[in-house]
Design a protein around this motif. Structure first.
Motif, PDB file in Angstrom:
ATOM      1  N   ASP A 116      -7.070   5.267  -6.038  1.00  6.92           N
ATOM      2  CA  ASP A 116      -6.930   6.697  -6.356  1.00  6.92           C
ATOM      3  C   ASP A 116      -7.915   7.539  -5.547  1.00  6.92           C
ATOM      4  O   ASP A 116      -7.566   8.592  -5.032  1.00  6.92           O
TER       5      ASP A 116
ATOM      6  N   ARG B 285      -7.174   8.508  -1.867  1.00  5.30           N
ATOM      7  CA  ARG B 285      -6.196   9.568  -1.578  1.00  5.30           C
ATOM      8  C   ARG B 285      -6.860  10.793  -0.962  1.00  5.30           C
ATOM      9  O   ARG B 285      -6.216  11.562  -0.260  1.00  5.30           O
TER      10      ARG B 285
ATOM     11  N   TRP C 164      -4.410   1.548   3.407  1.00  3.06           N
ATOM     12  CA  TRP C 164      -3.966   2.108   2.121  1.00  3.06           C
ATOM     13  C   TRP C 164      -4.022   3.629   2.173  1.00  3.06           C
ATOM     14  O   TRP C 164      -3.101   4.313   1.752  1.00  3.06           O
ATOM     15  N   ARG C 165      -5.114   4.127   2.729  1.00  2.00           N
ATOM     16  CA  ARG C 165      -5.304   5.595   2.818  1.00  2.00           C
ATOM     17  C   ARG C 165      -4.192   6.231   3.647  1.00  2.00           C
ATOM     18  O   ARG C 165      -3.722   7.311   3.325  1.00  2.00           O
ATOM     19  N   ARG C 166      -3.777   5.590   4.709  1.00  2.00           N
ATOM     20  CA  ARG C 166      -2.725   6.138   5.573  1.00  2.00           C
ATOM     21  C   ARG C 166      -1.360   6.081   4.918  1.00  2.00           C
ATOM     22  O   ARG C 166      -0.411   6.718   5.389  1.00  2.00           O
ATOM     23  N   GLY C 167      -1.248   5.275   3.864  1.00  2.00           N
ATOM     24  CA  GLY C 167       0.022   5.177   3.169  1.00  2.00           C
ATOM     25  C   GLY C 167       1.023   4.292   3.858  1.00  2.00           C
ATOM     26  O   GLY C 167       2.218   4.367   3.584  1.00  2.00           O
ATOM     27  N   THR C 168       0.560   3.427   4.733  1.00  2.00           N
ATOM     28  CA  THR C 168       1.470   2.540   5.454  1.00  2.00           C
ATOM     29  C   THR C 168       1.477   1.147   4.814  1.00  2.00           C
ATOM     30  O   THR C 168       1.553   0.150   5.494  1.00  2.00           O
ATOM     31  N   HIS C 169       1.401   1.109   3.536  1.00  2.00           N
ATOM     32  CA  HIS C 169       1.421  -0.161   2.816  1.00  2.00           C
ATOM     33  C   HIS C 169       2.760  -0.282   2.160  1.00  2.00           C
ATOM     34  O   HIS C 169       3.318  -1.001   1.653  1.00  2.00           O
TER      35      HIS C 169
END
Length: 76
Positions: free
Chosen positions: A32, A35, A71-76
């Motif tokens: 969280d 983000r 994870w931060r980049r949202g490429t998971h």
């Protein structure tokens, strides 16, 4: 209550050992916090109780399957 008795009772009630539960909870909080792109990974590590960002990254990847930066980049 002794440590072994606590661990056995916790596991029976929660379904996983205390350290496993705690680590999962810390990584949920970290996910969280990641983000916010303005918060550094080192700051997130400190916030969830890791003094060493590298140790945090290793633990995060073990639990979440990707590094904190991915994870931060949202490429998971």
């Amino acid at each position: 209550m002794g440590r072994a008795a606590f661990a056995a009772r916790f596991t029976a009630l929660v379904g996983e050992p205390p350290l496993t539960y705690l680590t999962g909870w810390r990584m949920t909080v970290a996910a969280d916090l990641l983000r916010d792109a303005e918060t550094t990974i080192a700051a997130v590590a400190r916030e969830v109780g890791y003094g060493d960002p590298f140790a945090f990254s290793v633990a995060f990847k073990r639990i979440r399957g990707v590094s904190p930066s991915i994870w931060r980049r949202g490429t998971h």
